[in-house]
Design a protein around this motif. Structure first.
Motif, short mmCIF file in Angstrom:
data_model
loop_
_atom_site.label_atom_id
_atom_site.label_comp_id
_atom_site.label_asym_id
_atom_site.label_seq_id
_atom_site.Cartn_x
_atom_site.Cartn_y
_atom_site.Cartn_z
N SER A 258 7.66 -14.21 11.34
CA SER A 258 8.83 -13.92 10.52
C SER A 258 8.62 -12.59 9.82
O SER A 258 7.48 -12.16 9.60
CB SER A 258 9.07 -15.03 9.49
OG SER A 258 8.00 -15.10 8.58
N ALA A 259 9.69 -11.93 9.51
CA ALA A 259 9.60 -10.64 8.81
C ALA A 259 10.78 -10.50 7.90
O ALA A 259 11.86 -11.05 8.14
CB ALA A 259 9.58 -9.48 9.82
N GLU A 260 10.54 -9.80 6.81
CA GLU A 260 11.64 -9.55 5.88
C GLU A 260 11.50 -8.17 5.26
O GLU A 260 10.42 -7.60 5.18
CB GLU A 260 11.68 -10.62 4.80
CG GLU A 260 10.43 -10.74 3.96
CD GLU A 260 10.52 -11.87 2.95
OE1 GLU A 260 11.41 -12.73 3.08
OE2 GLU A 260 9.71 -11.89 2.03
N ARG A 261 12.62 -7.68 4.81
CA ARG A 261 12.69 -6.39 4.12
C ARG A 261 13.78 -6.52 3.08
O ARG A 261 14.86 -5.96 3.19
CB ARG A 261 13.01 -5.28 5.13
CG ARG A 261 12.76 -3.88 4.59
CD ARG A 261 13.22 -2.81 5.56
NE ARG A 261 12.89 -1.49 5.05
CZ ARG A 261 13.45 -0.37 5.49
NH1 ARG A 261 14.36 -0.42 6.45
NH2 ARG A 261 13.10 0.80 4.98
N LEU A 262 13.47 -7.29 2.05
CA LEU A 262 14.49 -7.77 1.12
C LEU A 262 15.23 -6.66 0.40
O LEU A 262 16.43 -6.71 0.23
CB LEU A 262 13.86 -8.74 0.13
CG LEU A 262 13.36 -10.06 0.74
CD1 LEU A 262 12.66 -10.89 -0.30
CD2 LEU A 262 14.53 -10.83 1.35
N LYS A 263 14.53 -5.65 -0.05
CA LYS A 263 15.17 -4.60 -0.84
C LYS A 263 15.39 -3.33 -0.02
O LYS A 263 15.70 -2.28 -0.58
CB LYS A 263 14.34 -4.30 -2.08
CG LYS A 263 14.25 -5.49 -3.04
CD LYS A 263 13.45 -5.14 -4.28
CE LYS A 263 13.38 -6.33 -5.23
NZ LYS A 263 12.58 -6.05 -6.45
N GLY A 264 15.20 -3.43 1.26
CA GLY A 264 15.44 -2.27 2.12
C GLY A 264 14.36 -1.21 2.04
O GLY A 264 14.57 -0.09 2.52
N VAL A 265 13.21 -1.55 1.49
CA VAL A 265 12.11 -0.57 1.41
C VAL A 265 10.88 -1.20 2.07
O VAL A 265 10.70 -1.09 3.27
CB VAL A 265 11.82 -0.15 -0.04
CG1 VAL A 265 10.70 0.89 -0.08
CG2 VAL A 265 13.07 0.42 -0.69
N ASP A 266 10.05 -1.88 1.26
CA ASP A 266 8.85 -2.54 1.79
C ASP A 266 9.23 -3.66 2.75
O ASP A 266 10.31 -4.25 2.66
CB ASP A 266 8.02 -3.14 0.66
CG ASP A 266 7.42 -2.09 -0.23
OD1 ASP A 266 6.61 -2.45 -1.09
OD2 ASP A 266 7.79 -0.91 -0.08
N SER A 267 8.28 -3.98 3.60
CA SER A 267 8.49 -5.08 4.52
C SER A 267 7.21 -5.88 4.68
O SER A 267 6.11 -5.35 4.53
CB SER A 267 8.92 -4.55 5.90
OG SER A 267 9.05 -5.61 6.83
N THR A 268 7.38 -7.18 4.95
CA THR A 268 6.23 -8.01 5.27
C THR A 268 6.46 -8.70 6.61
O THR A 268 7.59 -9.07 6.94
CB THR A 268 5.98 -9.09 4.19
OG1 THR A 268 7.18 -9.85 4.03
CG2 THR A 268 5.59 -8.46 2.88
N LEU A 269 5.39 -8.85 7.34
CA LEU A 269 5.40 -9.57 8.61
C LEU A 269 4.42 -10.73 8.47
O LEU A 269 3.29 -10.52 8.04
CB LEU A 269 4.97 -8.65 9.76
CG LEU A 269 4.82 -9.29 11.15
CD1 LEU A 269 6.18 -9.67 11.70
CD2 LEU A 269 4.11 -8.33 12.11
N LYS A 270 4.87 -11.92 8.80
CA LYS A 270 4.03 -13.10 8.65
C LYS A 270 3.86 -13.82 10.00
O LYS A 270 4.80 -13.87 10.81
CB LYS A 270 4.64 -14.07 7.64
CG LYS A 270 4.72 -13.53 6.24
CD LYS A 270 5.35 -14.54 5.28
CE LYS A 270 5.48 -13.97 3.88
NZ LYS A 270 6.14 -14.91 2.95
N ILE A 271 2.68 -14.36 10.17
CA ILE A 271 2.40 -15.19 11.33
C ILE A 271 1.91 -16.55 10.82
O ILE A 271 0.96 -16.60 10.03
CB ILE A 271 1.32 -14.59 12.25
CG1 ILE A 271 1.67 -13.14 12.61
CG2 ILE A 271 1.18 -15.42 13.53
CD1 ILE A 271 0.59 -12.43 13.42
N GLN A 272 2.59 -17.61 11.26
CA GLN A 272 2.25 -18.93 10.74
C GLN A 272 2.69 -19.99 11.73
O GLN A 272 3.90 -20.20 11.91
CB GLN A 272 2.96 -19.14 9.39
CG GLN A 272 2.69 -20.46 8.74
CD GLN A 272 3.39 -20.61 7.40
OE1 GLN A 272 4.13 -19.71 6.96
NE2 GLN A 272 3.18 -21.70 6.73
N PRO A 273 1.79 -20.67 12.42
CA PRO A 273 0.34 -20.49 12.43
C PRO A 273 -0.09 -19.49 13.51
O PRO A 273 0.61 -19.32 14.52
CB PRO A 273 -0.15 -21.89 12.81
CG PRO A 273 0.92 -22.40 13.74
CD PRO A 273 2.22 -21.81 13.21
#
Lengths: 117, 110
Positions: A66-81
């Motif tokens: 999953s990935a998000e870029r809530l404020k249109g600047v920083d982003s996070t990418l997650k892997i689970q599991p």
């Protein structure tokens, strides 16, 4: 001009654990990309954001990534599991919108090397 | 499906040699062709090509695009050991998406 920042630079986890990566693009760059680069291969696009909206996530394994870029600047990418085959370098890149610089050059961050044991 | 192919996949030369790396693309809505050099870290930008037949040069490196043949070449003259790297070719498409090839691993021996 500061470049694309990523953290952490290295991560070692065991399979079935979760992991998250962070990316801060170049200031003013509306477009942000996450790539997965497996050893010996070219980067593969996982997801592309334009501001805080998803443009392309067709190759993102959505059951675990999953990935998000809530404020249109920083982003996070997650892997689970995580799985063994997720071992790769995860690259973040950003680019400015078409026309501002004439070319749509991508700037890459240093990457996060993930090892899944 | 959009695709970028590079050849050769691996190349070993000696210092002073001239090399030509090849890239071909099959993409819809082609916008540009980019070359990157990747050493141990992230890819670093070399060239962007949008017009056919116009050579871009930077020192010993040069590149040209052939839109009719859907291909591009990257030339490196008088190679040095510091040129050892993976050279990536990518096609930019409208919508700002990029499709990368597998890369050519160049090794320059002293």
């Amino acid at each position: 001009e500061a470049g694309v920042a990523q953290s952490p630079r290295y991560k070692i986890i065991e399979k079935r654990q979760s992991v998250a990566f962070w990316c801060n693009p170049i200031s003013g760059h509306a477009t942000l990309y996450w790539y997965q680069q497996i050893l010996g291969q070219g980067p593969k696009l996982l997801i592309q954001f334009q501001n805080n909206g998803v443009v392309d996530d067709s190759q993102l394994p959505k059951d675990r990534f999953s990935a998000e870029r809530l404020k249109g600047v920083d982003s996070t990418l997650k892997i689970q599991p995580a799985k063994l085959e997720d071992s790769a370098v995860y690259l973040c890149a950003s680019s400015s919108p078409w026309g501002l610089a004439g070319d749509n050059e991508q700037f890459f961050g240093p990457g996060t090397r993930l090892t899944v044991l | 499906e959009d695709k970028v192919v590079q050849s050769p996949l691996s190349l070993v030369v000696h210092e002073g040699d001239t090399v030509t790396l090849n890239c071909s693309y099959e993409v819809t809505n082609f916008r540009s062709l980019l070359w990157y050099k990747q050493e141990k870290k992230a890819p670093t930008f070399l060239f962007m090509l949008t017009s056919s037949g116009i050579e871009k040069k930077s020192g010993r490196l040069s590149s040209i695009l052939d839109k009719k043949e859907l291909s591009s070449i990257l030339n490196i003259t008088a190679t040095q050991t510091g040129d050892s790297a993976i050279y990536l070719c990518a096609s930019g498409v409208y919508g700002q998406n990029f499709v990368f090839g597998p890369g050519t691993r160049l090794s320059v021996l002293p």
